[in-house]
Design an enzyme around this catalytic site. Structure first.
Site, PDB file in Angstrom:
ATOM      1  N   LYS A   1      -3.550  -3.163   5.595  1.00 31.46           N
ATOM      2  CA  LYS A   1      -2.150  -2.919   5.968  1.00 31.46           C
ATOM      3  C   LYS A   1      -1.985  -1.485   6.427  1.00 31.46           C
ATOM      4  O   LYS A   1      -2.176  -0.546   5.656  1.00 31.46           O
ATOM      5  CB  LYS A   1      -1.201  -3.177   4.791  1.00 31.46           C
ATOM      6  CG  LYS A   1       0.266  -3.214   5.230  1.00 31.46           C
ATOM      7  CD  LYS A   1       1.252  -3.096   4.088  1.00 31.46           C
ATOM      8  CE  LYS A   1       1.464  -1.667   3.732  1.00 31.46           C
ATOM      9  NZ  LYS A   1       2.181  -0.920   4.822  1.00 31.46           N
TER      10      LYS A   1
ATOM     11  N   GLY B   1      -2.532   7.954   1.018  1.00 32.95           N
ATOM     12  CA  GLY B   1      -1.077   8.098   1.138  1.00 32.95           C
ATOM     13  C   GLY B   1      -0.572   9.066   0.101  1.00 32.95           C
ATOM     14  O   GLY B   1      -1.319   9.948  -0.368  1.00 32.95           O
TER      15      GLY B   1
ATOM     16  N   THR C   1       0.860  10.830  -3.354  1.00 31.63           N
ATOM     17  CA  THR C   1       0.375  10.849  -4.740  1.00 31.63           C
ATOM     18  C   THR C   1       1.187   9.898  -5.604  1.00 31.63           C
ATOM     19  O   THR C   1       0.637   9.163  -6.424  1.00 31.63           O
ATOM     20  CB  THR C   1       0.438  12.289  -5.274  1.00 31.63           C
ATOM     21  OG1 THR C   1      -0.554  13.055  -4.573  1.00 31.63           O
ATOM     22  CG2 THR C   1       0.170  12.368  -6.757  1.00 31.63           C
TER      23      THR C   1
ATOM     24  N   THR D   1       2.730   7.154  -4.745  1.00 34.74           N
ATOM     25  CA  THR D   1       2.323   5.775  -4.439  1.00 34.74           C
ATOM     26  C   THR D   1       0.948   5.500  -5.028  1.00 34.74           C
ATOM     27  O   THR D   1       0.692   4.439  -5.586  1.00 34.74           O
ATOM     28  CB  THR D   1       2.284   5.547  -2.917  1.00 34.74           C
ATOM     29  OG1 THR D   1       3.505   6.011  -2.361  1.00 34.74           O
ATOM     30  CG2 THR D   1       2.060   4.087  -2.575  1.00 34.74           C
TER      31      THR D   1
ATOM     32  N   GLU E   1      -6.995   8.406  -1.910  1.00 31.83           N
ATOM     33  CA  GLU E   1      -6.974   9.692  -1.186  1.00 31.83           C
ATOM     34  C   GLU E   1      -5.522  10.082  -1.042  1.00 31.83           C
ATOM     35  O   GLU E   1      -4.794   9.472  -0.255  1.00 31.83           O
ATOM     36  CB  GLU E   1      -7.605   9.505   0.198  1.00 31.83           C
ATOM     37  CG  GLU E   1      -9.066   9.110   0.173  1.00 31.83           C
ATOM     38  CD  GLU E   1      -9.907  10.174  -0.511  1.00 31.83           C
ATOM     39  OE1 GLU E   1     -10.923   9.815  -1.113  1.00 31.83           O
ATOM     40  OE2 GLU E   1      -9.532  11.352  -0.449  1.00 31.83           O
TER      41      GLU E   1
END
Ligand code: TXE
Length: 482
Positions: free
Chosen positions: A174, A227, A229, A231, A249
């Site tokens: 996604k 994305g 932190t 999330t 990451e």
């Protein structure tokens, strides 16, 4: 209107619900397309296609996989102009940047893993005198989830997908709902390259709906995520109790440490890039600049006058900064500039919106330099992720090391010095996953890539990525010698 569709089991389809989301062009603020607002149903179909394709894909030879990945790389190169235009329109980054960085790197990701998989080996251990041999199998995990952000859309999307399929997995991927276009074009490319249906499935939609369905799907064995932190923490809370492998990451708040004995002109040129490339929307940007006091005033004057001349404009033009990726993100950046000023920071240049003639509704910001008084002020602790850097002097190695490390993140750092011993002392003590000495964003894809602390868990790149996307199985054979 660019109407994007999901790519499941080798065919293109709308969301099962038929719901769509607007796709906005940040350079004009206008809606220019629609993307599927996928949910659990679509992710379930994608998972099913991936699961059905797994058995045959994992039994392909390394050369068969290598050939397909190398073909994908060549097709990306052939379509570079179209892909770069789509990337620039979706993200707001200058077309020339998409053409020189994003798209070539997407091809390089497939080319690198197309070669790496033919070299990836495991180990064996001979227990001498015990008629025993151990060897390690590295087997693909099965169906894996790849979720990527909006700042380097195709570059980071392919950085996950290439090693995942090279290792024999099948993928439910996604891209960010903010920048879906090049992922859609990639689907057409992998089809042309002969990637079997179901090996790569691309589901478009929001994080809370399609993204959440991927991370909580019981059959998806691993999540590779890049994305924010926040999330990342949410994904870890959801997926860890399901014992999924996780590669996270996340954000960065990277120090750029400049000693007086550096190669000044080279440092200045590179620091412009490490501060404002991609509108400062790169997790590796050096957003906290620390300068040895003896050259602080000189650097401040030289840097600010260079920054003030950086061009901001429509990404199709020859500009240094294009548009910020979304209205929300532009407003978040402006909020941080206000916070910096409330904390006593001094805006030396920028700090405001830019109106671009003919594109008045676009999301443009001036590159901003803020002189701050304390290393622990909010704008030095929180990731802004925009064209904003802070500036402050330091007096000694230990002082600047404390500043550099006094932050929740630990992704990367740059150090500018001609003193070899000092560069070793600094690299060993800085809390980061990547340290650049007298350079920035200098990437060899064989190296381990990732951060520590709030910048994430795990490493991408090289054999690290292939190890992440495989399980080690130790086989121990006892045999008779007579
Ligand atoms: O990231 P998000 P965004 C940082 C930067 C930026 C912040 C937010 O600070 O401001 O992250 O950026 C999907 N389950 N970086 O909005 O929200 C989402 O749909 C599953 C640093 O891009 O984390 C998108 O595809 N997926 C970073 C992806 O996660 C979910 C680069 C990233 O979205 C989800 C970009 C959920 N519950 C931003 N929620 C870096 N390190 O390079 C969201 N997503």
């Amino acid at each position: 209107m660019l109407r994007i569709q999901n790519f499941i089991g080798g065919t293109f389809s709308d969301a099962a619900s038929q719901r769509c989301l607007d796709n906005i062009d940040p350079s004009s603020g206008e809606v220019y397309g629609a993307i599927p607002d996928s949910d659990q149903t679509d992710v379930g179909l994608a998972y099913k296609a991936a699961a059905e394709a797994f058995d045959s894909w994992r039994q392909t030879t390394l050369d068969q996989r290598s050939k397909i990945l190398l073909t994908i790389a060549d097709l990306i190169d052939e379509q570079a102009q179209e892909l770069a235009r789509a990337e620039s329109k979706d993200n707001g980054k200058p077309l020339k940047l998409a053409l020189s960085v994003d798209i070539p790197r997407a091809a390089a990701n497939f080319r690198f893993f197309g070669h790496a998989i033919t070299q990836f080996a495991s180990e064996s251990h001979e227990s001498t005198g015990q008629n025993t041999l151990n060897f390690t199998l590295r087997q693909p995990l099965g169906v894996v989830g790849c979720i990527s952000p909006w700042n380097l859309p195709l570059y980071l999307f392919t950085w996950k997908i290439a090693p995942a399929i090279a290792a024999g997995n099948t993928v439910v991927a996604k891209p960010s709902e903010v920048t879906p276009a090049t992922a859609y074009l990639l689907a057409e490319i992998v089809q042309k390259a002969g990637l079997p249906p179901g090996v790569l499935n691309i589901v478009h939609g929001t994080g809370n709906s399609a993204g959440q369905a991927i991370i909580e799907h019981p059959g998806i064995k691993a999540i590779s995520f890049t994305g924010g932190t926040k999330t990342g923490a949410h994904i870890a809370r959801t997926a860890a109790p399901m014992f999924k492998k996780l590669s996270l990451e996340l954000g960065g708040k990277n120090p750029n440490v400049i000693f007086a004995d550096c190669d000044y002109q080279k440092m200045l040129d590179v620091t412009i890039r490490s501060s404002f490339a991609n509108q400062g929307q790169i997790c590796l940007c050096g957003s906290r600049i620390f300068v040895e006091r003896s050259i602080f005033e000189k650097f401040k004057n030289d840097f600010v006058s260079r920054v003030a001349q950086l061009t901001v404009g429509h990404p199709a033009q020859d500009v240094y900064l294009g548009a910020i990726v979304s209205e929300d993100h532009r407003d978040k950046i402006l909020h941080y500039i206000a916070v910096a000023q409330e904390e006593g920071g001094r805006v030396l240049t920028g700090g405001h919106k830019v109106v671009v003639q003919g594109h008045e509704k676009g999301f443009y910001l001036a590159p901003t330099v803020i002189e701050v008084k304390r290393a622990d002020c909010r704008v030095n602790q929180e990731e802004i992720f925009g064209p904003v850097v802070t500036l402050m002097p330091f007096d000694g190695e230990q002082e600047v090391l404390n500043y550099a490390n006094d932050v929740p993140y630990g992704l990367s750092a740059s150090v500018w010095t001609s003193d070899l011993d000092r560069s070793m002392r600094m690299s060993q003590s800085i809390q980061a996953g990547i340290v650049w000495i007298n350079t920035w964003m200098n990437r060899d894809l064989r190296t381990p890539f990732g951060g520590i602390k709030a910048s994430g868990v795990g490493r991408e790149g090289g054999f690290e990525a292939l190890r992440f996307f495989t399980e080690a199985k130790n086989v121990c054979i006892n045999y008779k010698t007579t």
